[in-house]
Design a protein around this motif. Sequence first.
Motif, PDB file in Angstrom:
ATOM      1  N   MET A   1      39.713 -49.009  -7.628  1.00  0.00           N
ATOM      2  CA  MET A   1      39.476 -48.620  -6.239  1.00  0.00           C
ATOM      3  C   MET A   1      39.486 -49.862  -5.371  1.00  0.00           C
ATOM      4  O   MET A   1      38.961 -50.901  -5.740  1.00  0.00           O
ATOM      5  N   ASP A   2      40.073 -49.717  -4.237  1.00  0.00           N
ATOM      6  CA  ASP A   2      40.133 -50.776  -3.236  1.00  0.00           C
ATOM      7  C   ASP A   2      38.841 -50.742  -2.421  1.00  0.00           C
ATOM      8  O   ASP A   2      38.760 -50.066  -1.392  1.00  0.00           O
ATOM      9  N   LEU A  75      40.005 -38.033  -9.172  1.00  0.00           N
ATOM     10  CA  LEU A  75      41.296 -37.345  -9.204  1.00  0.00           C
ATOM     11  C   LEU A  75      42.442 -38.260  -9.633  1.00  0.00           C
ATOM     12  O   LEU A  75      43.522 -37.787  -9.973  1.00  0.00           O
ATOM     13  N   GLY A  76      42.208 -39.571  -9.581  1.00  0.00           N
ATOM     14  CA  GLY A  76      43.227 -40.533  -9.983  1.00  0.00           C
ATOM     15  C   GLY A  76      44.298 -40.773  -8.940  1.00  0.00           C
ATOM     16  O   GLY A  76      45.301 -41.416  -9.230  1.00  0.00           O
ATOM     17  N   GLY A 152      42.645 -40.718   2.942  1.00  0.00           N
ATOM     18  CA  GLY A 152      43.579 -40.451   1.858  1.00  0.00           C
ATOM     19  C   GLY A 152      44.850 -41.277   1.972  1.00  0.00           C
ATOM     20  O   GLY A 152      45.412 -41.715   0.965  1.00  0.00           O
ATOM     21  N   ALA A 153      45.311 -41.491   3.206  1.00  0.00           N
ATOM     22  CA  ALA A 153      46.533 -42.253   3.411  1.00  0.00           C
ATOM     23  C   ALA A 153      46.306 -43.755   3.258  1.00  0.00           C
ATOM     24  O   ALA A 153      47.217 -44.477   2.845  1.00  0.00           O
ATOM     25  N   ILE A 157      44.277 -46.303  -4.999  1.00  0.00           N
ATOM     26  CA  ILE A 157      43.600 -46.218  -6.290  1.00  0.00           C
ATOM     27  C   ILE A 157      44.350 -47.152  -7.230  1.00  0.00           C
ATOM     28  O   ILE A 157      45.569 -47.067  -7.363  1.00  0.00           O
ATOM     29  N   SER A 158      43.621 -48.043  -7.864  1.00  0.00           N
ATOM     30  CA  SER A 158      44.281 -48.938  -8.825  1.00  0.00           C
ATOM     31  C   SER A 158      43.492 -49.053 -10.096  1.00  0.00           C
ATOM     32  O   SER A 158      42.409 -48.636 -10.222  1.00  0.00           O
TER      33      SER A 158
END
Length: 158
Positions: A1-2, A75-76, A152-153, A157-158
């Motif tokens: 996560m960023d 949710l990935g 969301g935009a 997710i990393s």
Amino acid sequence: MDWAGWSLFGLLATVGLTALMISAQLGGLSRLDLPLILGTVVTPDPDRARAAGFLIHLAVGQCFALGYAGCFVLLGQATWWIGGLLGALHGAVALTVILPMLVGVHPRMASHRAGPQSVAVLEPPGLIGLNYGAQTPLVTIAAHVAYGIALGALLEIS
């Protein structure tokens, strides 16, 4: 996560949501003044209340952004449409749970059961905020969907 993204984009999305809600109020689409409602929890002065309420809403928005980030991690993926769906859910919960709950805990908000001796200065929101105008539910859902789409935009997710 960023996480740096979460803190920055959560703040920006909350400012955007608040700006949409205030613009709708100033444009006559709704009488819901969220900064005033939140701020009058801590002060009776309307001018100070709006400033305090804006800061309270920023802090609450950061907490919700953390919840969105957690959902995206589970949710990935983080997409605009998942964010929009979460925003619609968030707006629905705000209208059906959070706003009506304020009547029981807000020191300056009247309830439907308040009699003539009530000294409350804020009217109760009513069913899904309809006491603040017929378009209030639509404005609220739209602003929260925009909030979710932004998160969301922008979140990765990393």
